[in-house]
Scaffold this active site. Sequence first.
Site, PDB file in Angstrom:
ATOM      1  N   PRO A  11       0.789  -1.226   0.000  1.00  0.00           N
ATOM      2  CA  PRO A  11       0.000   0.000   0.000  1.00  0.00           C
ATOM      3  C   PRO A  11       0.828   1.287   0.000  1.00  0.00           C
ATOM      4  CG  PRO A  11      -0.007  -1.016   2.167  1.00  0.00           C
ATOM      5  CD  PRO A  11       0.630  -2.010   1.226  1.00  0.00           C
ATOM      6  N   ASN A  12       0.294   2.253  -0.729  1.00  0.00           N
ATOM      7  CA  ASN A  12       0.817   3.624  -0.824  1.00  0.00           C
ATOM      8  C   ASN A  12       2.080   3.750  -1.673  1.00  0.00           C
ATOM      9  OD1 ASN A  12      -1.243   4.788   0.848  1.00  0.00           O
ATOM     10  ND2 ASN A  12      -0.216   3.856   2.598  1.00  0.00           N
ATOM     11  N   ARG A  19       5.422  12.296  -3.015  1.00  0.00           N
ATOM     12  CA  ARG A  19       5.470  12.777  -1.623  1.00  0.00           C
ATOM     13  C   ARG A  19       6.653  12.121  -0.893  1.00  0.00           C
ATOM     14  NH1 ARG A  19      -0.289  11.630  -0.975  1.00  0.00           N
ATOM     15  NH2 ARG A  19      -1.255  12.700  -2.726  1.00  0.00           N
ATOM     16  N   TYR A  24      11.846   8.425   0.707  1.00  0.00           N
ATOM     17  CA  TYR A  24      11.720   7.393  -0.336  1.00  0.00           C
ATOM     18  C   TYR A  24      12.363   7.763  -1.671  1.00  0.00           C
ATOM     19  CZ  TYR A  24       8.428   5.473   3.021  1.00  0.00           C
ATOM     20  OH  TYR A  24       7.860   4.966   4.157  1.00  0.00           O
ATOM     21  N   ASN A  75       7.887  -6.009  -1.643  1.00  0.00           N
ATOM     22  CA  ASN A  75       7.936  -4.895  -0.700  1.00  0.00           C
ATOM     23  C   ASN A  75       6.521  -4.779  -0.137  1.00  0.00           C
ATOM     24  OD1 ASN A  75       7.969  -2.552   0.750  1.00  0.00           O
ATOM     25  ND2 ASN A  75       9.032  -1.337  -0.810  1.00  0.00           N
ATOM     26  N   ALA A  78       3.554  -1.112   4.450  1.00  0.00           N
ATOM     27  CA  ALA A  78       3.084  -1.109   5.845  1.00  0.00           C
ATOM     28  C   ALA A  78       2.602  -2.490   6.298  1.00  0.00           C
ATOM     29  CB  ALA A  78       1.976  -0.076   6.013  1.00  0.00           C
ATOM     30  N   HIS A  81       4.587  -4.937   8.680  1.00  0.00           N
ATOM     31  CA  HIS A  81       4.598  -4.838  10.131  1.00  0.00           C
ATOM     32  C   HIS A  81       3.286  -5.277  10.768  1.00  0.00           C
ATOM     33  CE1 HIS A  81       7.934  -2.447   8.758  1.00  0.00           C
ATOM     34  NE2 HIS A  81       7.125  -1.526   8.234  1.00  0.00           N
ATOM     35  N   ASP A  88       1.515 -15.945   5.875  1.00  0.00           N
ATOM     36  CA  ASP A  88       0.982 -17.302   5.672  1.00  0.00           C
ATOM     37  C   ASP A  88       0.831 -17.617   4.184  1.00  0.00           C
ATOM     38  OD1 ASP A  88       0.878 -17.676   8.392  1.00  0.00           O
ATOM     39  OD2 ASP A  88      -1.299 -17.430   8.567  1.00  0.00           O
ATOM     40  N   GLU A  99      12.463 -10.114   0.561  1.00  0.00           N
ATOM     41  CA  GLU A  99      11.778  -8.911   1.065  1.00  0.00           C
ATOM     42  C   GLU A  99      12.668  -7.696   0.800  1.00  0.00           C
ATOM     43  OE1 GLU A  99      11.041  -9.260   5.264  1.00  0.00           O
ATOM     44  OE2 GLU A  99      10.478  -7.148   5.476  1.00  0.00           O
ATOM     45  N   HIS A 101      12.891  -3.315   1.027  1.00  0.00           N
ATOM     46  CA  HIS A 101      12.365  -2.014   1.444  1.00  0.00           C
ATOM     47  C   HIS A 101      13.265  -0.919   0.897  1.00  0.00           C
ATOM     48  CE1 HIS A 101       9.501  -3.832   4.136  1.00  0.00           C
ATOM     49  NE2 HIS A 101      10.468  -4.650   4.515  1.00  0.00           N
ATOM     50  N   LEU A 102      12.657   0.152   0.453  1.00  0.00           N
ATOM     51  CA  LEU A 102      13.429   1.290  -0.062  1.00  0.00           C
ATOM     52  C   LEU A 102      14.232   1.950   1.049  1.00  0.00           C
ATOM     53  CD1 LEU A 102      10.485   2.706  -2.161  1.00  0.00           C
ATOM     54  CD2 LEU A 102      12.613   1.792  -3.124  1.00  0.00           C
ATOM     55  N   SER A 103      13.586   2.158   2.181  1.00  0.00           N
ATOM     56  CA  SER A 103      14.231   2.838   3.304  1.00  0.00           C
ATOM     57  C   SER A 103      14.843   1.809   4.253  1.00  0.00           C
ATOM     58  CB  SER A 103      13.203   3.690   4.062  1.00  0.00           C
ATOM     59  OG  SER A 103      12.201   2.864   4.639  1.00  0.00           O
ATOM     60  N   ARG A 108      14.387   3.748  11.511  1.00  0.00           N
ATOM     61  CA  ARG A 108      13.140   4.504  11.627  1.00  0.00           C
ATOM     62  C   ARG A 108      12.388   4.118  12.915  1.00  0.00           C
ATOM     63  NH1 ARG A 108      10.103   4.323   6.073  1.00  0.00           N
ATOM     64  NH2 ARG A 108       9.032   6.068   7.080  1.00  0.00           N
ATOM     65  N   ARG A 112       8.502  -0.162  12.883  1.00  0.00           N
ATOM     66  CA  ARG A 112       8.964  -0.669  11.582  1.00  0.00           C
ATOM     67  C   ARG A 112      10.066  -1.722  11.727  1.00  0.00           C
ATOM     68  NH1 ARG A 112       6.486   2.979   7.956  1.00  0.00           N
ATOM     69  NH2 ARG A 112       6.292   5.033   8.899  1.00  0.00           N
TER      70      ARG A 112
HETATM   71  O1  CA2 Z   1      10.901   1.519   2.907  1.00  0.00           O
HETATM   72  C1  CA2 Z   1       9.993   0.859   2.388  1.00  0.00           C
HETATM   73  O2  CA2 Z   1      10.052   0.401   1.243  1.00  0.00           O
HETATM   74  C2  CA2 Z   1       8.702   0.634   3.180  1.00  0.00           C
HETATM   75  O3  CA2 Z   1       8.226  -0.670   2.851  1.00  0.00           O
HETATM   76  C3  CA2 Z   1       7.735   1.686   2.706  1.00  0.00           C
HETATM   77  C4  CA2 Z   1       6.411   1.667   3.467  1.00  0.00           C
HETATM   78  C5  CA2 Z   1       6.647   1.672   4.974  1.00  0.00           C
HETATM   79  O4  CA2 Z   1       5.407   1.520   5.648  1.00  0.00           O
HETATM   80  C6  CA2 Z   1       7.586   0.566   5.403  1.00  0.00           C
HETATM   81  O5  CA2 Z   1       7.791   0.668   6.791  1.00  0.00           O
HETATM   82  C7  CA2 Z   1       8.904   0.672   4.668  1.00  0.00           C
HETATM   83  C8  CA2 Z   1       5.561   2.885   3.104  1.00  0.00           C
HETATM   84  C9  CA2 Z   1       5.246   3.002   1.640  1.00  0.00           C
HETATM   85  C10 CA2 Z   1       4.511   4.276   1.412  1.00  0.00           C
HETATM   86  O6  CA2 Z   1       5.181   4.977   0.406  1.00  0.00           O
HETATM   87  C11 CA2 Z   1       4.944   6.302   0.285  1.00  0.00           C
HETATM   88  C12 CA2 Z   1       5.565   6.937  -0.752  1.00  0.00           C
HETATM   89  C13 CA2 Z   1       5.385   8.276  -0.918  1.00  0.00           C
HETATM   90  C14 CA2 Z   1       4.578   8.985  -0.067  1.00  0.00           C
HETATM   91  C15 CA2 Z   1       3.948   8.351   0.972  1.00  0.00           C
HETATM   92  C16 CA2 Z   1       4.121   7.001   1.145  1.00  0.00           C
END
Ligand code: CA2
Length: 146
Positions: A11-12, A19, A24, A75, A78, A81, A88, A99, A101-103, A108, A112
């Site tokens: 998601p997102n 943003r 990110y 990836n 959210a 977590h 499963d 797995e 993750h970008l960040s 953080r 997370r």
């Molecule tokens: O670092 C990552 O790739 C995450 O999976 C990104 C998730 C975050 O919940 C994980 O803890 C780490 C969030 C993705 C939302 O991406 C956005 C991008 C731009 C603006 C807002 C959210």
Amino acid sequence: MTHTVLVLNGPNLNLLGAREPATYGHETLADISQLCADTAAECGLTVEFRQTNREGELLDWIHQARGRCAAILINPAAWTHTSVAIRDALVASELPVIEVHLSNVHKREAFRHLSFVSPIAIGVICGLGSQGYRLALQYISHSLKG
Ligand code: CA2
């Protein structure tokens, strides 16, 4: 026959580039999709790249990968977590999972630091931005040849 790798985004992640660039980066999800396609072409893989904001849809895609794909790169965003259901489904797929993750989630917030997916993944890459996807695909290609 080329191996198909399912690249799943939670998601997102469709908001990437628009943003929160400090966290990110400036790349969009379309940029990451192109990077995966280019990497797959170099490695002799086929990639199916998808993103959803609906957990049930992600579960359906994981179920459908069983016996059809060679590996899953995910990836979970959210849902990393929060979701026992995704963990499963990944186990039930009987596929190797990486797995990404970008960040760097460990730099953080404490919430997370827990991942329901990491214990069932072959490996985890975080903090390397979109290059994490590229490195994961290169690893999958290497391990499928070995
Ligand atoms: O670092 C990552 O790739 C995450 O999976 C990104 C998730 C975050 O919940 C994980 O803890 C780490 C969030 C993705 C939302 O991406 C956005 C991008 C731009 C603006 C807002 C959210």
